[in-house]
Design a protein around this motif. Structure first.
Motif, PDB file in Angstrom:
ATOM      1  N   GLY A 105       0.665  -1.183   0.160  1.00  0.00           N
ATOM      2  CA  GLY A 105       0.186   0.060   0.008  1.00  0.00           C
ATOM      3  C   GLY A 105       0.802   1.216   0.034  1.00  0.00           C
ATOM      4  O   GLY A 105       1.872   1.177   0.562  1.00  0.00           O
ATOM      5  N   PHE A 106       0.311   2.338  -0.722  1.00  0.00           N
ATOM      6  CA  PHE A 106       0.871   3.590  -0.967  1.00  0.00           C
ATOM      7  C   PHE A 106       0.087   4.797  -0.795  1.00  0.00           C
ATOM      8  O   PHE A 106      -0.810   4.707  -1.487  1.00  0.00           O
ATOM      9  CB  PHE A 106       2.014   3.614  -2.144  1.00  0.00           C
ATOM     10  CG  PHE A 106       2.914   2.785  -2.439  1.00  0.00           C
ATOM     11  CD1 PHE A 106       4.317   2.697  -2.083  1.00  0.00           C
ATOM     12  CD2 PHE A 106       2.769   1.390  -2.826  1.00  0.00           C
ATOM     13  CE1 PHE A 106       5.257   2.066  -2.264  1.00  0.00           C
ATOM     14  CE2 PHE A 106       3.409   0.357  -3.088  1.00  0.00           C
ATOM     15  CZ  PHE A 106       4.943   0.495  -2.871  1.00  0.00           C
ATOM     16  N   ASP A 107       0.031   5.500   0.050  1.00  0.00           N
ATOM     17  CA  ASP A 107      -0.905   6.692   0.160  1.00  0.00           C
ATOM     18  C   ASP A 107      -0.462   7.855  -0.661  1.00  0.00           C
ATOM     19  O   ASP A 107       0.962   7.901  -0.839  1.00  0.00           O
ATOM     20  CB  ASP A 107      -0.817   7.236   1.555  1.00  0.00           C
ATOM     21  CG  ASP A 107      -1.777   6.454   2.535  1.00  0.00           C
ATOM     22  OD1 ASP A 107      -2.506   5.611   1.957  1.00  0.00           O
ATOM     23  OD2 ASP A 107      -1.828   6.474   3.679  1.00  0.00           O
ATOM     24  N   ALA A 132       3.856 -14.803  -9.222  1.00  0.00           N
ATOM     25  CA  ALA A 132       2.613 -14.329  -8.455  1.00  0.00           C
ATOM     26  C   ALA A 132       2.046 -12.979  -9.097  1.00  0.00           C
ATOM     27  O   ALA A 132       2.977 -12.325  -9.729  1.00  0.00           O
ATOM     28  CB  ALA A 132       3.103 -14.309  -7.178  1.00  0.00           C
ATOM     29  N   ARG A 133       1.003 -12.401  -8.577  1.00  0.00           N
ATOM     30  CA  ARG A 133       0.387 -11.220  -8.945  1.00  0.00           C
ATOM     31  C   ARG A 133       0.743 -10.301  -7.972  1.00  0.00           C
ATOM     32  O   ARG A 133       0.053 -10.142  -6.714  1.00  0.00           O
ATOM     33  CB  ARG A 133      -1.136 -11.697  -9.480  1.00  0.00           C
ATOM     34  CG  ARG A 133      -1.663 -10.410 -10.002  1.00  0.00           C
ATOM     35  CD  ARG A 133      -3.128 -10.453 -10.062  1.00  0.00           C
ATOM     36  NE  ARG A 133      -3.817 -11.624 -10.849  1.00  0.00           N
ATOM     37  CZ  ARG A 133      -3.599 -12.004 -12.177  1.00  0.00           C
ATOM     38  NH1 ARG A 133      -3.219 -10.944 -12.897  1.00  0.00           N
ATOM     39  NH2 ARG A 133      -3.977 -13.137 -12.673  1.00  0.00           N
ATOM     40  N   PRO A 134       1.156  -9.198  -8.466  1.00  0.00           N
ATOM     41  CA  PRO A 134       1.486  -8.211  -7.370  1.00  0.00           C
ATOM     42  C   PRO A 134       0.041  -6.973  -7.628  1.00  0.00           C
ATOM     43  O   PRO A 134      -0.393  -7.053  -8.717  1.00  0.00           O
ATOM     44  CB  PRO A 134       2.825  -7.358  -7.859  1.00  0.00           C
ATOM     45  CG  PRO A 134       3.070  -7.868  -9.332  1.00  0.00           C
ATOM     46  CD  PRO A 134       2.273  -9.057  -9.472  1.00  0.00           C
ATOM     47  N   VAL A 135      -0.236  -6.767  -6.365  1.00  0.00           N
ATOM     48  CA  VAL A 135      -1.394  -5.809  -6.266  1.00  0.00           C
ATOM     49  C   VAL A 135      -0.587  -4.293  -5.723  1.00  0.00           C
ATOM     50  O   VAL A 135      -0.408  -4.405  -4.389  1.00  0.00           O
ATOM     51  CB  VAL A 135      -2.639  -6.548  -5.528  1.00  0.00           C
ATOM     52  CG1 VAL A 135      -3.794  -5.113  -5.695  1.00  0.00           C
ATOM     53  CG2 VAL A 135      -3.046  -7.576  -6.229  1.00  0.00           C
ATOM     54  N   VAL A 136      -0.752  -3.325  -6.595  1.00  0.00           N
ATOM     55  CA  VAL A 136      -0.499  -1.924  -6.015  1.00  0.00           C
ATOM     56  C   VAL A 136      -1.738  -1.307  -5.393  1.00  0.00           C
ATOM     57  O   VAL A 136      -2.400  -0.970  -6.035  1.00  0.00           O
ATOM     58  CB  VAL A 136       0.181  -0.866  -6.820  1.00  0.00           C
ATOM     59  CG1 VAL A 136       0.437   0.145  -6.441  1.00  0.00           C
ATOM     60  CG2 VAL A 136       1.662  -1.690  -7.507  1.00  0.00           C
ATOM     61  N   LEU A 137      -1.637  -1.161  -4.241  1.00  0.00           N
ATOM     62  CA  LEU A 137      -2.913  -0.508  -3.421  1.00  0.00           C
ATOM     63  C   LEU A 137      -2.760   1.001  -3.149  1.00  0.00           C
ATOM     64  O   LEU A 137      -1.715   1.256  -2.340  1.00  0.00           O
ATOM     65  CB  LEU A 137      -3.332  -1.249  -2.243  1.00  0.00           C
ATOM     66  CG  LEU A 137      -4.239  -0.485  -1.151  1.00  0.00           C
ATOM     67  CD1 LEU A 137      -5.651  -0.277  -2.039  1.00  0.00           C
ATOM     68  CD2 LEU A 137      -4.407  -1.207   0.091  1.00  0.00           C
ATOM     69  N   MET A 194      -3.829  -2.554 -10.136  1.00  0.00           N
ATOM     70  CA  MET A 194      -3.651  -1.357  -9.033  1.00  0.00           C
ATOM     71  C   MET A 194      -4.989  -1.089  -8.920  1.00  0.00           C
ATOM     72  O   MET A 194      -6.071  -0.962  -9.484  1.00  0.00           O
ATOM     73  CB  MET A 194      -3.130  -0.075  -9.996  1.00  0.00           C
ATOM     74  CG  MET A 194      -2.961   1.076  -9.221  1.00  0.00           C
ATOM     75  SD  MET A 194      -2.056   2.459  -9.854  1.00  0.00           S
ATOM     76  CE  MET A 194      -0.755   1.868 -10.473  1.00  0.00           C
ATOM     77  N   VAL A 195      -5.348  -0.927  -7.433  1.00  0.00           N
ATOM     78  CA  VAL A 195      -6.693  -0.953  -7.011  1.00  0.00           C
ATOM     79  C   VAL A 195      -6.345   0.644  -5.865  1.00  0.00           C
ATOM     80  O   VAL A 195      -5.372   0.789  -5.520  1.00  0.00           O
ATOM     81  CB  VAL A 195      -7.080  -2.136  -6.063  1.00  0.00           C
ATOM     82  CG1 VAL A 195      -7.434  -3.096  -7.162  1.00  0.00           C
ATOM     83  CG2 VAL A 195      -6.150  -2.205  -4.771  1.00  0.00           C
ATOM     84  N   ASN A 196      -7.856   1.197  -5.753  1.00  0.00           N
ATOM     85  CA  ASN A 196      -7.490   2.320  -4.842  1.00  0.00           C
ATOM     86  C   ASN A 196      -8.752   2.118  -3.700  1.00  0.00           C
ATOM     87  O   ASN A 196      -9.813   1.715  -3.903  1.00  0.00           O
ATOM     88  CB  ASN A 196      -8.068   3.503  -5.892  1.00  0.00           C
ATOM     89  CG  ASN A 196      -8.242   4.810  -5.101  1.00  0.00           C
ATOM     90  OD1 ASN A 196      -7.866   4.809  -3.866  1.00  0.00           O
ATOM     91  ND2 ASN A 196      -8.177   5.985  -5.874  1.00  0.00           N
TER      92      ASN A 196
END
Length: 239
Positions: A105-107, A132-137, A194-196
């Motif tokens: 997670g990155f604000d 594997a699948r990276p997810v950037v939050l 990428m999700v928010n």
């Protein structure tokens, strides 16, 4: 939103490490947290050739099979893990059609990232390269409130426009290192997501939140955090 069976947490850029924490569902995830630099220095002083691998079975560490965990071990990123052997097995048994996912997670408090974030981004890059699948939050919602990572000052208040521009800016950084476009079937590398968190936190209502989640937290627990104690002593707001 992304429930995880394993939690990998980089401790600090001084001593790149990963904490693995067990939770209750079927995937594993990564997130970042700040910790005392002095604590890490003490650990480094006591470290041996295992690069400060603590609370891990040496036999399990030496015999890791999955390329991601082997890379983390060899680069000195691995610090703690609950049931490391099971995590290794889960990664190895994950089919290409349904790869395990991990998030960091990155604000969005600025339109670029500082160099310390490169450590976390490279963890996701290695994860993707290993299948594997990276997810950037990105924290579209959490960028609006106080920083929980031990700081005793309030964040600068940002409106939705500022946060949106910041997300666009930091997204360019992620795209430099991580593939979001399409699955690379030849290399066995699934595309990143990428999700928010604004998508699911933005609609929360205060009374509903207190009713549904307030019973799981105590005031005493909140007051035990040093950041809360400092803000109260200095009469700073909590948000």
């Amino acid at each position: 939103m992304f429930n995880s069976a394993y939690h990998l947490r980089p401790i600090s850029s001084l001593m790149p490490s990963l904490n693995c924490r067990r939770s209750t569902s079927a995937r594993f995830a990564t997130t970042t947290t700040a910790t005392s630099t002095s604590d890490n220095v003490d650990k480094i002083d006591d470290a041996d050739e295992k690069l400060d691998i603590v609370q891990l079975d040496p036999d399990v560490v030496d015999n890791l099979k999955h390329p991601f965990l082997k890379t983390m071990r060899d680069r000195g990123y691995l610090f703690q893990c609950t049931n490391l052997k099971a995590l290794d097995v889960a990664l190895l048994s994950s089919p290409p059609t349904s790869p395990l996912s991990a998030y960091l997670g990155f604000d969005a408090t600025a339109d670029s990232l500082h160099v310390g974030s490169l450590l976390q981004i490279m963890i996701l890059r290695h994860l993707q390269r290993s299948g594997a699948r990276p997810v950037v939050l990105v924290g579209g919602a959490t960028s609006k409130v106080g920083d929980p990572t031990g700081k005793d000052e309030s964040r600068k208040m940002l409106d939705d426009g500022d946060i949106g521009n910041n997300i666009k800016g930091i997204s360019k950084v992620f795209e430099t290192f991580i593939n979001f476009e399409e699955d690379n079937e030849e290399e066995g590398q699934p595309r990143a997501k990428m999700v928010n968190n604004e998508d699911w936190l933005g609609g929360l209502k205060y009374l509903n939140f207190l009713r549904d989640y307030g019973t799981y937290f105590t005031v005493n627990r909140m007051l035990s955090f040093e950041s809360v104690k400092q803000r109260m002593a200095r009469e700073n707001p909590l948000s």
